[in-house]
Design a protein around this motif. Structure first.
Motif, PDB file in Angstrom:
ATOM      1  N   GLN A 201      84.714  17.874 -89.252  1.00 57.60           N
ATOM      2  CA  GLN A 201      84.926  16.588 -89.911  1.00 57.60           C
ATOM      3  C   GLN A 201      85.593  15.557 -89.002  1.00 57.60           C
ATOM      4  OE1 GLN A 201      86.946  17.205 -93.650  1.00 57.60           O
ATOM      5  NE2 GLN A 201      85.416  18.666 -94.398  1.00 57.60           N
TER       6      GLN A 201
ATOM      7  N   GLN B  92      80.727  23.378 -90.993  1.00 57.26           N
ATOM      8  CA  GLN B  92      81.648  23.217 -92.108  1.00 57.26           C
ATOM      9  C   GLN B  92      82.178  24.565 -92.586  1.00 57.26           C
ATOM     10  OE1 GLN B  92      82.860  20.177 -93.714  1.00 57.26           O
ATOM     11  NE2 GLN B  92      84.234  21.876 -94.186  1.00 57.26           N
TER      12      GLN B  92
ATOM     13  N   TYR C 110      85.196  18.368 -99.083  1.00 55.39           N
ATOM     14  CA  TYR C 110      84.555  17.212 -98.442  1.00 55.39           C
ATOM     15  C   TYR C 110      83.423  17.701 -97.542  1.00 55.39           C
ATOM     16  CZ  TYR C 110      88.665  14.562 -99.915  1.00 55.39           C
ATOM     17  OH  TYR C 110      89.651  13.960-100.654  1.00 55.39           O
ATOM     18  N   TYR C 111      82.457  16.820 -97.319  1.00 51.74           N
ATOM     19  CA  TYR C 111      81.326  17.149 -96.456  1.00 51.74           C
ATOM     20  C   TYR C 111      80.927  15.909 -95.664  1.00 51.74           C
ATOM     21  CZ  TYR C 111      78.503  14.792-100.022  1.00 51.74           C
ATOM     22  OH  TYR C 111      77.994  13.866-100.899  1.00 51.74           O
ATOM     23  N   VAL C 112      80.133  16.104 -94.639  1.00 50.20           N
ATOM     24  CA  VAL C 112      79.740  15.028 -93.740  1.00 50.20           C
ATOM     25  C   VAL C 112      78.501  14.304 -94.261  1.00 50.20           C
ATOM     26  CG1 VAL C 112      78.742  14.557 -91.471  1.00 50.20           C
ATOM     27  CG2 VAL C 112      80.743  16.036 -91.674  1.00 50.20           C
TER      28      VAL C 112
ATOM     29  N   LYS D 252      80.523   9.487 -91.963  1.00 48.78           N
ATOM     30  CA  LYS D 252      81.822   9.623 -92.604  1.00 48.78           C
ATOM     31  C   LYS D 252      81.887  10.921 -93.398  1.00 48.78           C
ATOM     32  CE  LYS D 252      80.331   6.793 -96.561  1.00 48.78           C
ATOM     33  NZ  LYS D 252      80.613   5.582 -97.352  1.00 48.78           N
ATOM     34  N   VAL D 253      83.090  11.275 -93.777  1.00 47.43           N
ATOM     35  CA  VAL D 253      83.341  12.493 -94.542  1.00 47.43           C
ATOM     36  C   VAL D 253      83.636  12.080 -95.977  1.00 47.43           C
ATOM     37  CG1 VAL D 253      84.793  14.535 -94.742  1.00 47.43           C
ATOM     38  CG2 VAL D 253      84.229  13.623 -92.484  1.00 47.43           C
TER      39      VAL D 253
ATOM     40  N   HIS E  15      85.899  24.135 -98.897  1.00 48.63           N
ATOM     41  CA  HIS E  15      86.026  22.705 -98.600  1.00 48.63           C
ATOM     42  C   HIS E  15      85.747  21.866 -99.842  1.00 48.63           C
ATOM     43  CE1 HIS E  15      81.520  21.792 -98.155  1.00 48.63           C
ATOM     44  NE2 HIS E  15      81.589  23.075 -98.437  1.00 48.63           N
TER      45      HIS E  15
ATOM     46  N   SER F  13      87.143   9.391 -92.880  1.00 50.28           N
ATOM     47  CA  SER F  13      87.101  10.308 -94.019  1.00 50.28           C
ATOM     48  C   SER F  13      87.632   9.621 -95.264  1.00 50.28           C
ATOM     49  CB  SER F  13      87.942  11.558 -93.731  1.00 50.28           C
ATOM     50  OG  SER F  13      88.006  12.393 -94.871  1.00 50.28           O
TER      51      SER F  13
ATOM     52  N   THR G  28      76.013  11.641 -92.609  1.00 52.66           N
ATOM     53  CA  THR G  28      75.679  10.962 -91.360  1.00 52.66           C
ATOM     54  C   THR G  28      74.336  10.245 -91.467  1.00 52.66           C
ATOM     55  OG1 THR G  28      75.228  11.251 -88.986  1.00 52.66           O
ATOM     56  CG2 THR G  28      74.709  13.117 -90.438  1.00 52.66           C
TER      57      THR G  28
END
Length: 214
Positions: free
Chosen positions: A86, A190, A157-159, A106-107, A155, A92, A161
């Motif tokens: 991340q 991740q 959160y994730y990416v 962004k995350v 987790h 983020s 893009t």
């Protein structure tokens, strides 16, 4: 000389990563370090991470490791794990903190409104447990790993893009999200390979043998 540096900025599952790397590469010198000079001299660099993104970025800067990590991501085999993935991106949602801006995107947090299966089952956040990983393109780190193998995730959160060319794999929870990225000498995930049994060890072994194309 350190063959593999595991970057210690106070926020990672360092013991598990260290032991896993020693197991798959017994001939290598694996060093857990918070010394930027050691990171700079290492042949390969691994950046793990757990916890909140703002705390991780603050700790990275406090330990004087920001520049060393950026340089490693530019010129040597680099593996990011969890927050280590991340932090490569621009920003983020977690604390609205800036990342290292090495990769575009962004995350983001799993959206509460979308966390429902077609049968009405509600999914919990954080996403925790084993989930399938589907490769989006070939990569040396996927060698001997089936396209639908399971890895261990923890987790919230994730990416996200805009550059689809760097997406190396996706998982589903309940929608498809990016769970691995690759660009030049960078590979980042991740999930936690150090907690993913034989499949995770295979990925780590592949990293220790990887020579990125220049």
């Amino acid at each position: 000389m350190t063959d593999i540096a595991v970057v210690d900025y106070g926020m990672g599952n360092l013991r598990s990563v260290h032991k896993a790397l020693e197991h798959v590469a017994p001939e290598a010198t694996v060093t857990v370090t918070s010394d930027p000079a050691v990171v700079g001299r290492a042949q390969r660099v691994v950046v793990p991470g757990q916890g909140a993104m703002p705390n991780c970025m603050h700790a990275l800067n406090t330990h004087g490791l920001h520049d060393a990590v950026v340089q490693a991501a530019q010129n040597k085999p680099f593996l990011g794990i969890c927050i280590g993935l991340q932090m490569l991106f621009e920003e983020s949602e977690e604390g609205h903190v800036r990342g290292l801006s090495i990769l575009p995107g962004k995350v983001v947090h799993f959206p509460a409104a979308a966390m429902t299966m077609p049968d009405g089952q509600k999914l919990k956040v954080p996403h925790m447990g084993w989930n399938q990983v589907f490769h989006t393109h070939d990569h040396p780190l996927w060698s001997d790993i089936a396209n639908d193998e399971r890895f261990y995730f923890v987790h919230s959160y994730y990416v996200d893009t805009p550059d689809s060319t760097i997406i190396a794999a996706q998982s589903h929870y309940p929608f498809a999200f990016t769970c691995a990225v690759a660009k030049n000498n960078i590979f980042a995930v991740q999930f936690h390979p150090e907690k993913s049994d034989h499949t995770g060890l295979t990925l780590l072994r592949n990293f220790t043998r990887w020579t990125p194309e220049t």
